[in-house]
Design a protein around this motif. Structure first.
Motif, short mmCIF file in Angstrom:
data_model
loop_
_atom_site.label_atom_id
_atom_site.label_comp_id
_atom_site.label_asym_id
_atom_site.label_seq_id
_atom_site.Cartn_x
_atom_site.Cartn_y
_atom_site.Cartn_z
N CYS A 435 -10.71 -27.70 8.32
CA CYS A 435 -9.91 -26.52 8.63
C CYS A 435 -10.72 -25.40 9.26
O CYS A 435 -10.16 -24.37 9.63
CB CYS A 435 -9.22 -26.01 7.37
N ALA A 444 -3.74 -24.62 16.82
CA ALA A 444 -3.34 -23.51 15.95
C ALA A 444 -2.52 -23.98 14.76
O ALA A 444 -1.87 -23.17 14.09
CB ALA A 444 -2.54 -22.48 16.74
N GLY A 446 -3.52 -25.14 11.78
CA GLY A 446 -4.04 -24.61 10.54
C GLY A 446 -3.89 -25.58 9.38
O GLY A 446 -3.48 -26.73 9.55
N PHE A 460 -7.02 -15.46 8.41
CA PHE A 460 -7.16 -15.55 9.87
C PHE A 460 -8.49 -14.93 10.29
O PHE A 460 -8.78 -13.78 9.98
CB PHE A 460 -5.98 -14.81 10.51
N HIS A 486 -6.37 -20.25 9.05
CA HIS A 486 -6.64 -20.34 10.49
C HIS A 486 -8.02 -19.75 10.73
O HIS A 486 -8.17 -18.52 10.86
CB HIS A 486 -5.58 -19.58 11.29
N TRP A 511 -7.27 -19.95 21.30
CA TRP A 511 -6.92 -20.23 19.91
C TRP A 511 -6.33 -19.00 19.23
O TRP A 511 -5.32 -19.08 18.54
CB TRP A 511 -8.18 -20.71 19.18
N VAL A 515 -2.66 -18.78 17.51
CA VAL A 515 -2.48 -18.50 16.09
C VAL A 515 -1.54 -17.32 15.89
O VAL A 515 -0.64 -17.35 15.03
CB VAL A 515 -3.84 -18.23 15.40
#
Length: 672
Positions: A435, A444, A446, A460, A486, A511, A515
């Motif tokens: 991850c 994205a 996750g 994040f 993420h 990315w 996200v």
């Protein structure tokens, strides 16, 4: 002005001006590593060496081919071994013995691995695979890092004669030979430029991306094969001085922020090639380069290169704090007589030893194998000795209790968690689960931890977000939340132009945007942002709080969900674990003043962005630092796994304090 006699080539083929070029090369590298501030590009001295080596080796090989129609490979490799290996083995051996005495024990594992790679002639690939950044300041650089360039040259010497011999046998045409070499140089240069953007450590350390520099020297050798210079004497002086100017410009204008090697390396490479191609000529740099002092330094340049790095690194690693410039310059000066001794009693005598030169090449090559095996054995023995050393005192510490203004444990306890030898591996489970995305990834999707039906908290950011996962997961699992992760390596949540080792990092922006779109499509209970406020992300950004504030602001403005930020954690500037291994009873020696560990304009920008938008900034640094210093050990827990990442152990210990802060930010009734 140079008289006509001095302007003509030496009948013996010796060129004193090339020795002068070697002196410039090693002087630049020596003073750069000593920290002289006005030579920020001194590292290009290695590139000068590469061109010189390519020229001299190709000149020698072409002479062999013209005289005999073939190459005596055994004799060639034996000559190279006698020239390079004896001094190399001696310095490697002495460095290992010195490390046993002065090096922090925890660094001996890495030292052993680098020594093994060096003894096997592949140190450059070892450092490339370790993602070493040669140009970045490091508190614990490898004692054998300078051997990378020897690895490149040794591998070049292995393959280049084969290429020349094949072309000579197949076509026997200088034009065809030139064409082949131009093709090899062009392909290598193109690879170098591409890799500098895609994977900078491999561009810096690998032979395929560096061969063009030696190949340029080889092309000059082909051009000079039957002539004293490549241009008429009228233009030669100007060409020579232009080459000196190009090398000087590289040394003065390049820096650690230069995207290197890449296209930038062409300036010192072509400059060196121009000086060599100009030959010995009136009005050129010949007299300067051929001065006795320059020739002397050039003569011992190989030994000086070998000696200088461990002489500078050992004191800097063994002693706390940064060595002042006057001490590093004194060490650099002392390296000159040390290098002369190595040259006088090892390098030159072994190279000329009748015991080896009068016998078949296999004797020298067998000696080279024996020397490598001896170094392997010594390195393994040194590591075995270091590995038996205890890395704690025979005393336990109280279990960790996280409170404001923590008092650090002033020794390394025998119940330290994690143990010093396990510090690097104290990673949150998101790494094992895949991850924590790598550089190339832009996915994205996750990872979700916990009940999919539970309200979500999204974590994040970069690795400084990932380090909070144990704390967040500990709170979330007890409070009825799931955690969606993420995180991506070296990619800040702040919308800032990210660079990785000086190269553009477009995957980061792709990315980050993906996200944010995913979060906005299904807003969670809370988005928790954390970012490494890294001064290396973009040159000059660290000095501009407003730029960082704007970058964080763009991300905050783009998110359509409740958001909180975690203030960045302390930057200890050097890895505490090796320091602790050398200060078992004085852990305070490895602490960092709070004013240093929490300094930086980027942190101010982070706080400003949160304040102006009414976003909560969760600052837990008072639980990691006291009023004056940030300790490396709290209770029986090691706080840092490297210079700026928390261990998973301390993160888990902070689940309650993080949870206390988050409960006031989460929507009422959203948890279990």
């Amino acid at each position: 002005m140079v008289d006509s006699a001095r302007a003509e080539p030496d009948p013996s083929g010796f060129r004193a001006d090339i020795q002068g070029l070697r002196a410039i090369a090693v002087g630049c590298v020596l003073l750069y590593h000593a920290g002289l501030p006005f030579l920020p590009g001194g590292y290009v001295g290695v590139d000068v060496f590469f061109v010189i080596s390519g020229f001299l080796i190709t000149t020698h090989l072409l002479g062999q081919l013209e005289r005999h129609g073939r190459l005596r490979f055994g004799e060639f490799y034996a000559r190279r071994a006698r020239r390079i290996l004896p001094a190399s083995f001696v310095v490697l051996t002495l460095s290992l013995l010195a490390a046993l005495i002065w090096y922090p024990p925890l660094l001996m594992r890495d030292l052993w691995a680098a020594a093994v790679a060096t003894a096997l002639y592949v140190p450059n690939y070892f450092f490339a695979s370790a993602n070493s950044d040669y140009l970045a300041e490091s508190s614990n650089p490898s004692l054998f890092q300078h051997y990378w360039s020897l690895g490149v040259e040794e591998q070049f010497y292995l393959l280049w004669p084969v290429l020349l011999a094949l072309v000579w046998v197949l076509v026997r045409s200088r034009r065809a030979l030139t064409g082949v070499l131009v093709g090899v140089v062009a392909a290598s240069f193109a690879l170098c430029v591409w890799l500098t953007f895609a994977a900078q450590p491999w561009a810096f350390f690998s032979l395929p991306s560096r061969a063009w520099e030696l190949g340029v020297g080889g092309l000059v050798a082909v051009a000079l094969q039957h002539r004293p210079r490549v241009v008429g004497e009228r233009w030669a002086a100007g060409l020579g001085w232009a080459g000196i100017a190009a090398v000087a410009a590289s040394v003065l204008l390049f820096s650690s922020e230069t995207l290197f090697p890449g296209a930038a390396a062409a300036l010192p490479v072509l400059g060196t090639a121009a000086v060599i191609a100009a030959g010995r000529t009136r009005g050129g740099p010949t007299r300067m380069l051929s001065a006795k002092g320059m020739v002397f330094v050039g003569t011992i340049s190989y030994s000086l290169y070998l000696v200088h790095w461990p002489a500078l690194v050992l004191p800097g690693t063994a002693l706390p704090g940064e060595l002042p410039l006057w001490i590093t310059l004194l060490i650099a000066i002392a390296c000159v007589p040390a290098a002369w001794l190595l040259y006088r009693f090892v390098e030159d005598p072994v190279r000329r030893a009748p015991l080896l030169t009068a016998r078949r090449a296999r004797v020298t090559l067998a000696g080279a194998v024996a020397g490598s095996l001896a170094c392997l054995g010594l390195a393994s023995a040194a590591y075995a000795v270091a590995d038996t050393r205890s890395l704690h005192v025979e005393r336990a510490a109280s279990s960790t209790v996280i409170v404001d203004a923590p008092r650090g444990t002033d020794y390394v306890p025998d119940n330290l968690a994690p143990a010093l030898r396990d510090a690097r591996d104290s990673l949150p489970e998101v790494y094992d689960d895949g991850c924590m995305l790598g550089i190339a990834a832009t996915d994205a999707e996750g990872c979700l931890y916990g009940d999919p039906a539970a309200p979500r908290i999204v974590l994040f950011g970069d690795s400084h977000a990932a380090q909070w996962f144990p704390a967040l997961e500990g709170f979330a699992s007890s409070a009825g939340y799931s955690v969606e992760v993420h995180t991506k390596s070296s990619c800040p949540a702040a919308d800032i132009e990210s660079l990785r080792r000086g190269a553009p990092y477009p995957q980061c922006a792709q990315w980050r945007e993906a996200v944010i779109d995913r979060i906005n499509a299904s807003p969670p209970a809370l988005v928790l942002i954390a970012t490494f406020t890294d001064p290396e992300l973009a040159p000059g950004v660290d000095g501009d709080a407003q730029t960082w504030a704007a970058a964080f602001g763009r991300t905050l403005d783009a998110l359509k969900a409740p958001v909180a930020m975690i203030a960045d954690t302390p930057d200890m500037r050097e890895d505490p674990a090796p320091c602790l291994s050398a200060h078992l009873s004085d852990a305070e020696a490895c602490a960092q003043p709070r004013s240093v560990a929490l300094a930086g304009q980027a942190r101010e920008g982070e706080a400003e962005a949160a304040s102006t938008r009414g976003v909560a900034l969760v600052d837990l640094n008072d639980y990691l630092c006291g009023p004056d210093a940030c300790p490396p050990i709290i209770g029986n827990t090691l706080v840092y796994r490297d210079s700026h990442h928390l261990t998973a152990a301390i993160s888990a210990d902070m689940a309650d304090v993080l949870g206390t802060a988050l409960r006031t930010l989460l929507p009422p009734g959203s948890g279990g």
